[in-house]
Write an enzyme that holds these catalytic residues in place. Sequence first.
Site, PDB file in Angstrom:
ATOM      1  N   ASP A  29       0.855  -1.196   0.000  1.00  0.00           N
ATOM      2  CA  ASP A  29       0.000   0.000   0.000  1.00  0.00           C
ATOM      3  C   ASP A  29       0.890   1.244   0.000  1.00  0.00           C
ATOM      4  O   ASP A  29       1.865   1.329   0.756  1.00  0.00           O
ATOM      5  CB  ASP A  29      -0.918  -0.005   1.225  1.00  0.00           C
ATOM      6  CG  ASP A  29      -2.067   0.980   1.079  1.00  0.00           C
ATOM      7  OD1 ASP A  29      -3.215   0.526   1.004  1.00  0.00           O
ATOM      8  OD2 ASP A  29      -1.798   2.209   1.030  1.00  0.00           O
ATOM      9  N   ILE A  30       0.527   2.200  -0.840  1.00  0.00           N
ATOM     10  CA  ILE A  30       1.367   3.395  -1.002  1.00  0.00           C
ATOM     11  C   ILE A  30       1.234   4.359   0.181  1.00  0.00           C
ATOM     12  O   ILE A  30       2.108   5.202   0.404  1.00  0.00           O
ATOM     13  CB  ILE A  30       1.028   4.096  -2.342  1.00  0.00           C
ATOM     14  CG1 ILE A  30       2.185   4.927  -2.832  1.00  0.00           C
ATOM     15  CG2 ILE A  30      -0.245   4.902  -2.251  1.00  0.00           C
ATOM     16  CD1 ILE A  30       2.097   5.267  -4.297  1.00  0.00           C
ATOM     17  N   HIS A  91     -16.141   2.912   3.453  1.00  0.00           N
ATOM     18  CA  HIS A  91     -14.744   3.368   3.363  1.00  0.00           C
ATOM     19  C   HIS A  91     -13.986   2.816   2.169  1.00  0.00           C
ATOM     20  O   HIS A  91     -12.749   2.807   2.185  1.00  0.00           O
ATOM     21  CB  HIS A  91     -13.975   3.076   4.669  1.00  0.00           C
ATOM     22  CG  HIS A  91     -14.619   3.680   5.878  1.00  0.00           C
ATOM     23  ND1 HIS A  91     -14.593   5.027   6.140  1.00  0.00           N
ATOM     24  CD2 HIS A  91     -15.353   3.120   6.856  1.00  0.00           C
ATOM     25  CE1 HIS A  91     -15.272   5.277   7.240  1.00  0.00           C
ATOM     26  NE2 HIS A  91     -15.753   4.130   7.692  1.00  0.00           N
ATOM     27  N   GLN A  92     -14.686   2.347   1.145  1.00  0.00           N
ATOM     28  CA  GLN A  92     -13.963   1.920  -0.061  1.00  0.00           C
ATOM     29  C   GLN A  92     -13.668   3.145  -0.915  1.00  0.00           C
ATOM     30  O   GLN A  92     -14.567   3.930  -1.225  1.00  0.00           O
ATOM     31  CB  GLN A  92     -14.809   0.912  -0.866  1.00  0.00           C
ATOM     32  CG  GLN A  92     -14.051   0.338  -2.062  1.00  0.00           C
ATOM     33  CD  GLN A  92     -14.851  -0.734  -2.807  1.00  0.00           C
ATOM     34  OE1 GLN A  92     -16.061  -0.869  -2.600  1.00  0.00           O
ATOM     35  NE2 GLN A  92     -14.173  -1.475  -3.665  1.00  0.00           N
ATOM     36  N   HIS A  98     -10.233  -5.355  -3.022  1.00  0.00           N
ATOM     37  CA  HIS A  98      -8.896  -5.496  -2.435  1.00  0.00           C
ATOM     38  C   HIS A  98      -9.012  -5.852  -0.959  1.00  0.00           C
ATOM     39  O   HIS A  98      -9.928  -5.411  -0.266  1.00  0.00           O
ATOM     40  CB  HIS A  98      -8.045  -4.236  -2.613  1.00  0.00           C
ATOM     41  CG  HIS A  98      -8.717  -2.971  -2.185  1.00  0.00           C
ATOM     42  ND1 HIS A  98      -9.673  -2.334  -2.945  1.00  0.00           N
ATOM     43  CD2 HIS A  98      -8.582  -2.230  -1.060  1.00  0.00           C
ATOM     44  CE1 HIS A  98     -10.088  -1.250  -2.313  1.00  0.00           C
ATOM     45  NE2 HIS A  98      -9.449  -1.162  -1.157  1.00  0.00           N
ATOM     46  N   HIS A 100      -6.857  -5.620   2.525  1.00  0.00           N
ATOM     47  CA  HIS A 100      -5.703  -5.018   3.199  1.00  0.00           C
ATOM     48  C   HIS A 100      -5.165  -6.023   4.212  1.00  0.00           C
ATOM     49  O   HIS A 100      -5.941  -6.590   4.997  1.00  0.00           O
ATOM     50  CB  HIS A 100      -6.128  -3.796   4.021  1.00  0.00           C
ATOM     51  CG  HIS A 100      -6.735  -2.671   3.256  1.00  0.00           C
ATOM     52  ND1 HIS A 100      -6.050  -1.514   2.970  1.00  0.00           N
ATOM     53  CD2 HIS A 100      -7.978  -2.487   2.750  1.00  0.00           C
ATOM     54  CE1 HIS A 100      -6.842  -0.663   2.334  1.00  0.00           C
ATOM     55  NE2 HIS A 100      -8.021  -1.246   2.181  1.00  0.00           N
TER      56      HIS A 100
HETATM   57  P1  AMP Z   1      -9.886   1.428   0.387  1.00  0.00           P
HETATM   58  O1  AMP Z   1     -10.237   2.604   1.243  1.00  0.00           O
HETATM   59  O2  AMP Z   1     -10.189   0.109   1.070  1.00  0.00           O
HETATM   60  O3  AMP Z   1     -10.508   1.512  -0.998  1.00  0.00           O
HETATM   61  O4  AMP Z   1      -8.318   1.469   0.242  1.00  0.00           O
HETATM   62  C1  AMP Z   1      -7.631   1.803  -0.934  1.00  0.00           C
HETATM   63  C2  AMP Z   1      -6.163   1.678  -0.614  1.00  0.00           C
HETATM   64  O5  AMP Z   1      -5.445   1.740  -1.830  1.00  0.00           O
HETATM   65  C3  AMP Z   1      -5.610   2.790   0.300  1.00  0.00           C
HETATM   66  O6  AMP Z   1      -5.030   2.185   1.464  1.00  0.00           O
HETATM   67  C4  AMP Z   1      -4.568   3.476  -0.574  1.00  0.00           C
HETATM   68  O7  AMP Z   1      -3.442   3.909   0.152  1.00  0.00           O
HETATM   69  C5  AMP Z   1      -4.218   2.392  -1.571  1.00  0.00           C
HETATM   70  N1  AMP Z   1      -3.698   2.875  -2.846  1.00  0.00           N
HETATM   71  C6  AMP Z   1      -4.270   3.772  -3.672  1.00  0.00           C
HETATM   72  N2  AMP Z   1      -3.507   3.956  -4.767  1.00  0.00           N
HETATM   73  C7  AMP Z   1      -2.431   3.131  -4.635  1.00  0.00           C
HETATM   74  C8  AMP Z   1      -1.284   2.870  -5.426  1.00  0.00           C
HETATM   75  N3  AMP Z   1      -1.072   3.482  -6.600  1.00  0.00           N
HETATM   76  N4  AMP Z   1      -0.378   1.971  -4.979  1.00  0.00           N
HETATM   77  C9  AMP Z   1      -0.579   1.336  -3.791  1.00  0.00           C
HETATM   78  N5  AMP Z   1      -1.644   1.546  -3.005  1.00  0.00           N
HETATM   79  C10 AMP Z   1      -2.559   2.440  -3.405  1.00  0.00           C
END
Ligand code: AMP
Length: 139
Positions: A29-30, A91-92, A98, A100
């Site tokens: 995760d970034i 919170h998506q 995905h 986490h």
């Molecule tokens: P969610 O709130 O469950 O949709 O989480 C989306 C996740 O994607 C967040 O934790 C972001 O930090 C992560 N994210 C978004 N863009 C990227 C990216 N380019 N590379 C890695 N993680 C990302």
Amino acid sequence: MATIFDKILSGEIPSHKVYEDDLVYSFLDINPLSRGHTLVIPREAKARVHELSDESCAAIGRALPRICRAVLKATGAEDYNILQNNGAPAHQAVFHVHFHIIPKFNDAGLGVGWKPGSLQAQDAEALLAAMHEHLSSEG
Ligand code: AMP
């Protein structure tokens, strides 16, 4: 509609790859909640878990524990949360399924607000009737 995770899967934008197979991709995760925060996604472009094919879900189920073991080994964490959000109110932010994997170290990691109610017998019966009817209709 294509999401940022489709662009990661196609290689259009870079990612820190943790694992991949024919149906699953995993990367760091970034914006990590804690060190080692890792995402696991299906290659199948679906927004929510209930939309996924059995094959994608099974492949994620197979890969998740081994990716968790790698995260634990790499970080030294013993505890972790697996979080999976479906829908903006839940919170998506990225509308590609995905999971986490979030290591928990003292204060770092996932904070959870949890306000439990109490299951009422009548409501449990109503819920079970509706769920069982739906499950049998799916075969
Ligand atoms: P969610 O709130 O469950 O949709 O989480 C989306 C996740 O994607 C967040 O934790 C972001 O930090 C992560 N994210 C978004 N863009 C990227 C990216 N380019 N590379 C890695 N993680 C990302």
